[in-house]
Write a protein that holds these residues in place. Structure first.
Motif, short mmCIF file in Angstrom:
data_model
loop_
_atom_site.label_atom_id
_atom_site.label_comp_id
_atom_site.label_asym_id
_atom_site.label_seq_id
_atom_site.Cartn_x
_atom_site.Cartn_y
_atom_site.Cartn_z
N TYR A 1 -12.56 4.26 -12.97
CA TYR A 1 -11.21 3.87 -12.58
C TYR A 1 -10.79 4.71 -11.38
O TYR A 1 -11.33 5.79 -11.16
N HIS A 2 -9.80 4.24 -10.64
CA HIS A 2 -9.32 5.00 -9.49
C HIS A 2 -7.82 4.82 -9.33
O HIS A 2 -7.21 3.91 -9.89
N LEU A 3 -7.23 5.75 -8.55
CA LEU A 3 -5.82 5.71 -8.22
C LEU A 3 -5.67 6.16 -6.77
O LEU A 3 -5.73 7.36 -6.48
N PRO A 4 -5.52 5.20 -5.84
CA PRO A 4 -5.28 5.59 -4.44
C PRO A 4 -3.87 6.17 -4.29
O PRO A 4 -2.95 5.76 -5.01
N ARG A 5 -3.71 7.12 -3.38
CA ARG A 5 -2.41 7.75 -3.20
C ARG A 5 -1.31 6.72 -2.93
O ARG A 5 -0.21 6.85 -3.44
N GLN A 6 -1.59 5.70 -2.14
CA GLN A 6 -0.56 4.72 -1.80
C GLN A 6 -0.11 3.89 -3.01
O GLN A 6 0.94 3.29 -2.99
N SER A 7 -0.91 3.90 -4.09
CA SER A 7 -0.53 3.18 -5.32
C SER A 7 0.28 4.06 -6.27
O SER A 7 0.84 3.57 -7.24
#
Length: 182
Positions: free
Chosen positions: A170-176
């Motif tokens: 899983y990932h979480l981009p800063r813009q999200s």
């Protein structure tokens, strides 16, 4: 560095934490679902503190009222220190918690602070998490904190546990990320 949440203190590990670490890390419900074998003795736990947990970005989890009693671990490893092939401006979040503290929302609380730390203090671009098939608790914690599915690593051999595993990433981009919303 010390980080805090409403209930938790995330602090550097100390040699004096070896007994607490062993108390929870010897439980076969903890390590194997996270990808490592149960600890066999206090000396092994001390060695893990000195060789693995002593690096920057790895924190002992404690309650604020009892900072001397470790209940788990959370880390943010960047770039080449990660288990994933990521850039130096990205980080991998990993964690575990002693069984007596499961189901109290402590890991999502700690993850939210690590996300804040990663994006605000470390200026990272993307955060990554993984969980092995069968570890639904970890999946739920990641999703509660805003991480979304990215890909699945095919079955591969893991020498620490001497088995074959499939890992969902899983990932979480800063813009999200929205502060206070994850």
């Amino acid at each position: 560095m010390i980080l805090t949440t409403d209930r938790l203190l995330l602090r550097p590990w100390a040699d004096s934490d070896a007994q607490c670490l062993y108390q929870y890390a010897k439980d076969d419900r903890v390590g194997p679902i996270a990808g490592w074998p149960p600890h066999q003795n206090v000396e092994e736990s001390l060695s893990i503190i000195q060789t693995i947990f002593s690096q920057e970005g790895v924190f002992a989890l404690t309650f604020k009222e009892h900072p001397e009693h470790v209940i788990g671990c959370i880390g943010l490893l960047t770039g080449a220190k990660s288990n994933f092939p990521i850039g130096e401006d990205e980080g991998e979040v990993s964690y575990w918690l002693g069984v007596p503290f499961w189901g109290q929302g402590l890991i999502p609380e700690a993850i939210r602070e690590i996300i804040r730390y990663g994006f605000e203090d470390r200026n990272l671009r993307t955060l990554w998490c993984g969980y092995f098939v069968g570890n639904e608790q970890s999946k739920r914690a990641q999703e509660k904190c805003g991480f979304t599915y990215h890909h699945t690593n095919p079955a591969q051999y893991f020498p620490l546990t001497n088995d074959i595993r499939i890992e969902h990433v899983y990932h979480l981009p800063r813009q999200s990320w929205v502060r206070g919303k994850s």
